[in-house]
Structure formats: structure tokens, C-alpha cells
Design an enzyme around this catalytic site. Sequence first.
Site, PDB file in Angstrom:
ATOM      1  N   LYS A  59       0.802  -1.221   0.000  1.00 37.36           N
ATOM      2  CA  LYS A  59       0.000   0.000   0.000  1.00 37.36           C
ATOM      3  C   LYS A  59       0.836   1.273   0.000  1.00 37.36           C
ATOM      4  CE  LYS A  59      -4.124  -1.970   0.175  1.00 37.36           C
ATOM      5  NZ  LYS A  59      -5.151  -1.812  -0.861  1.00 37.36           N
ATOM      6  N   SER A 290      -3.201 -11.998   4.531  1.00 37.10           N
ATOM      7  CA  SER A 290      -3.676 -11.985   3.145  1.00 37.10           C
ATOM      8  C   SER A 290      -2.702 -12.698   2.214  1.00 37.10           C
ATOM      9  CB  SER A 290      -3.913 -10.547   2.659  1.00 37.10           C
ATOM     10  OG  SER A 290      -2.704  -9.814   2.657  1.00 37.10           O
TER      11      SER A 290
END
Length: 474
Positions: A59, A290
Site C-alpha cells: 500500500k 492476506s
Amino acid sequence: MSKHKIVARDDELSRLRPPYASVLDLIGQTPVVELTKFDIGKCRLFIKLESQNPGGSIKDRIALSMIAAAEKQGRLKHGGTIVEATAGNTGLGLAQVGIPKGYRIILVVPDKMSREKIQHLRALGAEVRMTRSDVGKGHAEYYQDMAEKIAAELPGAFYANQFANPANPLAHETTTGPEIFQQLDGDVDAVVVGVGSGGTLTGLGRYFAQVSPKTEMILADPVGSVLAPLIKTGKMEEAGSWTVEGIGEDFVPPNADLSLVKKAYSITDKQSMLAVRDLLSKEGILAGSSSGTLLSTALRYCREQTVPKRVVTFVCDSGNKYLSKVFDDFWLAEQGLAEQEQHGDLRDLVMRSHRTGDTVYVGPDESLLNAYGRMRRSDVSQLPVLDDGKLVGIIDESDILAQVEGPYDSRWDRFKAPVRTAMTSTLHTLQASQTLDALLPVFDRNEVAIVFDGDEFIGLITRIDLINHLRRAR
């Protein structure tokens, strides 16, 4: 005395570069590692270590891109405020980039996010607003709706909105995609991605559609998310719940172009957790939850192939952010995600078994301060008191408080008093072979259940242990 000149070989220095001007210059250009310790059939499987970004996740790329675009468009002015709804990592990226630039950062975070992420955000200087993770889009306490409302009511605030901001997929189209293509010598058969905001899928899908039409985009989705079922059936199902953080959605984000997906897989939380722990134990790579979903999908895809293919996926973020969850055996057991033998009796509810050496306990001659510290560090409210391996009492928070309260002058002397002066030594015990029904009378007396197998102490069962067990039994 002879002196030896130490000379480093060129290959040892090949990864070194001169000093960077800023930590932000470290965003991107992350390494790729080939996985060799897994059963991948005929394929070769590579993993791109986005955990090597300074904020610890993929991110960072979109944070840099979204802030730069907002500045260029005049939507973010000097001294302004950035507001975002985030599972943690986008917020970390925005804080990593924005705070050194003088921006105020307000982040709305669902309450299922790991403790490490929240601590990291606050340490960076971001303002964290926690909200519910059990409500959907349209609810006043849904994290995206709450962030949008805060931004609308705050003069001059910029709502980053990673879910619809075009600078999000653009970051992956212009940096992540070209990096992968170059690192794998232009030969990429499949890319396995998850969807949180959709930027990775869409950015990489657009890039590879242009430079390598053969490259398939494969979706890794948690069970409970609506995305994989929608791709498989064309129908929007009701969202369930999942433990994996950062990917999976209860709606289709505007940035997620699902038409780019060639095949989608639904992965259970348990599969994800086991995969990411295997990644650490087999390959030495510490990754977040994840990444376990992505790895599990990539392994399934590889094993299904009848011809050799080159497949790449991601370590989306560092496992350092999940040490209190994914890599905590007790947390996994509480969530019903651990491989545990079930007995159908009280043994199934003992989270910290004395047989396996997992019990947190205190000795009768240790100080009350030691007992208090052990409770705090282990996040428990009571401790068994063991003397030479034998249970002689139990001590809880109220026992310690009753002993240490009083005049300030002698308080530290009271904290130094031995545990035996405050512990309860009259014990009501249960046998491991008993059923859940035996617990309720114990809890009605405001006691903790003390479980024995014959004369052997097994462990304790609390109300929260029973609640966890009932929640898992579905």
C-alpha cells in the site's frame, strides 16, 4: 602481528546503492524470490516481497501515488488533512508519506484489525478512529461511510478513497507491473492477486493486457467475500465474515475491474493461516494473513496446470503486523483455526494446557508484583499458583487489589508480599472428562473452572473460553 586486508567480492556488493535522500525513495523496486519448498506441480512459483517497502506493505505504492495526484490537482494543500478508511496498511502508507509532508492524517479502521497495525499507526502520528467490522456499506458505523462523513465535515480535508481513486490502480500499472515484467524476463503466465480496493488487480491487469496478453489474472478471495462467488456465478451473494485482513469485500469497489479475472478461488481462513505459517517455516518469509490467501490460491492454481507455467504472487505485507494473531497459537485456537484434536469434553476448552507447558502460572513465594506483571503480559485475569508442579491455589486481579490497596506509604511493601498471602487455596475442581454443563455452576459462583485429569492439573477454563468454544461450534 600480520594484518589482513578484507576485500568484499563484487557479487556481495551488487545489491548495495549509495544513500537515498529519503525513506520514500525506497518505495517500490521490491525483490522477487522463487519458492522451492512447496509442491507446485509443473510450475515455477515466484513471490514479490512488497513487505520490503518502508511502511511494510504494497500500500505504500498507492499512498505515494494518491498524495502526489491530490497535490497536483490542488485537492490537497499545505497543512491539509488526509482522511481514509483502511484495513491498516493504506493508512500506514498515507501516514508514512503524508506526515513528513506536514499533513494531518485521520484514519477510520475496522475493529478486527491487528493490534500491531494500530500501534504502528499511532506511533507514526496518525489519528485512529476505530469502528465496527460487523456492519456493511450504508451503515453509519461502516468504516468507509464514517471516513467519508468525517472528510465532508472537515474544511479542506482530502478523502483519499482508495476504493475509487484512479491514482490507486495507476500506481500498479506504472510501477508494480513493469517491475514484475522485468524481473521475470518478460515471461509471466499468471499473476495471483487479492482484492481489497481493487487497485492491484486493475493496475496489473491493464499493464499485462498491453505487454503480455497471455498473462492470466487469478483472484484469491477469502470465503465470505462476495467477489469470487460473483465471478463464478454472476450473482451477488450476501457477504459472510472472514478473519483475513486487507482483502475480500462485501461490495465491488469501483477500482476493481473484475472482467480482468481469468479464474477465482475462495480460500478459508484456516487455509490462509496454515499457508502463511508454512511460508515462514519452509521458506523463511514472514508475511501477513492476506499473503496466506494468495499463496494458497497460487499453490492450487499451480497444481492444476498440465503444462509448465511461470506464476507470481505477493507478500502483501509483513507478518510482523500479525504476531499477536496469525503467529499466536492461542489466538488461532480461540478462532477455531488451529489443527487440534477434539475430545468432546472439558479438555477442548483448555486454551493453555499444563501438559504441553503452555500454562502461565506463578509460584506461592513469588511477589504480587510478579503475578500482576505476568497477568498483564499474558493478557489474563487469573493465574494458577503452582508449587513444585502441584496446584496449591489460584490468584486473580481482585485478590491482588484487595491486598495492595491502602495507604500510599507502604504500598510497595504490599506489592512485594508473597502470592501465598493473597491467593485462594480452597479450590473447587472439575474432571477433564466432564461436559460443558459442569461449567455453569462454577461461573455462577464467579469462579474460574480448574480442570484436573485424575490427580494431574490440566488448566483453567474461563467464561471467555466457553464463549469462544460456543462460537466455534457451528
